[in-house]
Design a protein around this motif. Structure first.
Motif, PDB file in Angstrom:
ATOM      1  N   THR A 257       3.487   5.555  -7.055  1.00  0.00           N
ATOM      2  CA  THR A 257       2.980   6.086  -5.803  1.00  0.00           C
ATOM      3  C   THR A 257       1.456   6.161  -5.865  1.00  0.00           C
ATOM      4  O   THR A 257       0.875   6.459  -6.912  1.00  0.00           O
ATOM      5  CB  THR A 257       3.632   7.447  -5.461  1.00  0.00           C
ATOM      6  N   LEU A 258       0.794   5.826  -4.770  1.00  0.00           N
ATOM      7  CA  LEU A 258      -0.665   5.869  -4.743  1.00  0.00           C
ATOM      8  C   LEU A 258      -1.109   7.326  -4.755  1.00  0.00           C
ATOM      9  O   LEU A 258      -0.521   8.160  -4.064  1.00  0.00           O
ATOM     10  CB  LEU A 258      -1.221   5.195  -3.485  1.00  0.00           C
ATOM     11  N   HIS A 261      -2.962   8.107  -1.231  1.00  0.00           N
ATOM     12  CA  HIS A 261      -2.274   7.842   0.034  1.00  0.00           C
ATOM     13  C   HIS A 261      -0.773   8.068  -0.131  1.00  0.00           C
ATOM     14  O   HIS A 261      -0.247   7.842  -1.214  1.00  0.00           O
ATOM     15  CB  HIS A 261      -2.512   6.388   0.489  1.00  0.00           C
ATOM     16  N   LEU A 263       1.974   6.549  -0.145  1.00  0.00           N
ATOM     17  CA  LEU A 263       2.529   5.200  -0.088  1.00  0.00           C
ATOM     18  C   LEU A 263       3.087   4.830  -1.461  1.00  0.00           C
ATOM     19  O   LEU A 263       2.444   5.097  -2.479  1.00  0.00           O
ATOM     20  CB  LEU A 263       1.400   4.227   0.286  1.00  0.00           C
ATOM     21  N   ASN A 298       7.886  -4.118  -0.541  1.00  0.00           N
ATOM     22  CA  ASN A 298       6.435  -3.989  -0.339  1.00  0.00           C
ATOM     23  C   ASN A 298       5.949  -4.640   0.939  1.00  0.00           C
ATOM     24  O   ASN A 298       4.998  -5.428   0.929  1.00  0.00           O
ATOM     25  CB  ASN A 298       5.653  -4.575  -1.520  1.00  0.00           C
ATOM     26  N   PHE A 300       4.382  -3.639   4.566  1.00  0.00           N
ATOM     27  CA  PHE A 300       3.780  -2.483   5.217  1.00  0.00           C
ATOM     28  C   PHE A 300       3.164  -2.884   6.552  1.00  0.00           C
ATOM     29  O   PHE A 300       2.650  -3.992   6.696  1.00  0.00           O
ATOM     30  CB  PHE A 300       2.671  -1.882   4.335  1.00  0.00           C
ATOM     31  N   ASN A 322      -0.886   4.983   7.315  1.00  0.00           N
ATOM     32  CA  ASN A 322      -0.753   5.978   6.235  1.00  0.00           C
ATOM     33  C   ASN A 322      -1.071   5.405   4.852  1.00  0.00           C
ATOM     34  O   ASN A 322      -0.509   5.851   3.856  1.00  0.00           O
ATOM     35  CB  ASN A 322       0.666   6.567   6.193  1.00  0.00           C
ATOM     36  N   GLY A 323      -1.905   4.406   4.790  1.00  0.00           N
ATOM     37  CA  GLY A 323      -2.217   3.815   3.492  1.00  0.00           C
ATOM     38  C   GLY A 323      -3.669   3.368   3.436  1.00  0.00           C
ATOM     39  O   GLY A 323      -4.445   3.624   4.360  1.00  0.00           O
TER      40      GLY A 323
END
Ligand SMILES: Nc1ncnc2c1ncn2[C@@H]1O[C@H](COP(=O)(O)OP(=O)(O)OP(=O)(O)O)[C@@H](O)[C@H]1O
Ligand SMILES: [Mg+2]
Length: 371
Positions: A257-258, A261, A263, A298, A300, A322-323
């Motif tokens: 997970t980032l 962010h 994401l 992956n 987005f 949201n990223g």
């Protein structure tokens, strides 16, 4: 001739510039030092050339120790038979091109006739034979650069060191000279140490690349090795991997997970070090108009914020919903250039995501250099 550098240290007024550097340049090998401004590249070369006195370690050129802090050996620069071409190439403006090349030979007591023959031969080699009798100040920048190169090569140095020799030239000339330099290096079997901060130049000229960070060698390998498996996110980023996102683990080994962010990314390699980043080359990212069904991991949603037409490819910046903002280079295809503001799908193959420690862990540095 082989150059062997061991545990080299150098400090300027107590401030370390080279912390602990070991490196062996094989006979006839071309090593490129690559690294950010201030990491110690020029300092390393100056130590080998005998223009700086290291604070520790040893340097051997061929069979001869030219510096050893413990044994108190420090051979003066002019007795080391090392050629150095500096970034700012100094030619003697009042001499002809040939005289520039011959002068250092004459200083070494090479006879006039022999010096002239050697000088002309070297000028031919760098493609300046026809300009031998011209005044050195009447050359173009690239010609002067080649003149400086010829002057160093005429001395038949045991090791030739070049410190960003092409950085003052325009892109086209730099490309040409890069190829020419590589040819000369290989033909003459020159042992050389080359400094650049240009990664294309490094990839083209090196048998092996040494990546320097803060006065040490962080990674050493062939251009292919360094390109395909950078040892850290910092190195990857320096090599043009523009998407670098700090990550932490999730419940699954195949997902990260980032940190910045909300994401998650599917990845092939699990996180190995506590402080790691997901690193993705811009050309490994696919951008398509929204709603083309691709059905893969992956994928987005995002919006194009920048679109730059580059000829064969298009470079996009896409703000993910949201990223983060993603940097992508896409080949020219049926979609044409997607306009700024377009809604797009961004997809990243998990196998193209490198999960790397932010910095090379210090234990691994020594292993890598030893390997
Ligand atoms: N003569 C000097 N006196 C004091 N500090 C110096 C001197 N020369 C270099 N330094 C410092 O030593 C460090 C390494 O410098 P060096 O010139 O080796 O870097 P570099 O890797 O060649 O950088 P660049 O890519 O900008 O040429 C830097 O922090 C620099 O400020
Ligand atoms: Mg420098």
């Amino acid at each position: 001739m082989e150059v062997h550098i061991e545990d080299l240290r150098l400090a300027y007024n107590g401030v370390p510039a080279i912390r602990d550097l070991s490196l062996t340049i094989g006979d006839g090998e071309s090593i490129v030092l690559l690294g950010q401004s201030g990491c110690g590249k020029t300092s390393t070369m100056r130590c080998v050339a005998g223009l700086e006195e290291p604070t520790g370690g040893s340097i051997r050129i061929g069979e001869r120790t030219v510096f050893d802090a413990v044994a108190n050996v420090n051979v003066p620069s002019h007795k080391r038979n090392v050629g150095m071409v500096f970034q700012s190439y100094a030619v003697w403006p009042h001499k002809t091109v040939l005289e520039n090349v011959i002068f250092p030979l004459r200083m070494k007591k090479v006879g006039r006739r022999q010096a002239r023959a050697d000088g002309l031969k070297t000028l031919e080699l760098v493609g300046l034979g026809h300009l031998a009798d011209r005044g050195a100040s009447l050359l173009s920048g690239g010609q002067m650069q080649r003149g400086a190169l010829a002057r160093s090569m005429a001395m038949k140095p045991s090791v030739l060191m070049l410190d960003e020799p092409l950085s003052n030239l325009d892109a086209r000339l730099r490309d040409d000279l890069r190829v020419e330099l590589r040819r000369i290096q290989v033909e003459q079997g020159l042992t050389s140490l080359y400094v650049t901060h240009d990664q294309q130049e490094a990839l083209a000229l090196a048998d092996r690349i040494a990546i320097m960070r803060d006065g040490i060698i962080a990674q050493l390998g062939t251009p292919q090795q360094i390109y395909s498996t950078p040892a850290s996110a910092a190195i990857a980023s320096f090599l043009g991997v523009t998407n670098v996102f700090p990550v932490t683990s999730t419940h699954s080994a195949n997902r990260v997970t980032l940190i910045e962010h909300p994401l998650e990314l599917a990845v092939d390699e699990p996180i190995e070090y506590p402080e790691s980043s997901a690193c993705i080359r811009p050309d490994d990212i696919d951008v398509r108009p929204r709603e083309t069904r691709i059905g893969e991991r992956n994928r987005f949603a995002g919006e194009v914020t920048v679109a730059v037409f580059q000829g064969a490819s298009i470079r996009y910046q896409v703000k993910l919903t949201n990223g983060p903002v993603i940097d992508a280079i896409c080949p020219q295809n049926a979609h044409g250039v997607l306009a700024v503001g377009s809604s797009v799908d961004v997809s990243i193959d998990p196998s193209s995501i490198m999960v790397l420690p932010n910095e090379v862990p210090e234990v691994r540095v020594s292993e890598r250099v030893a390997a």
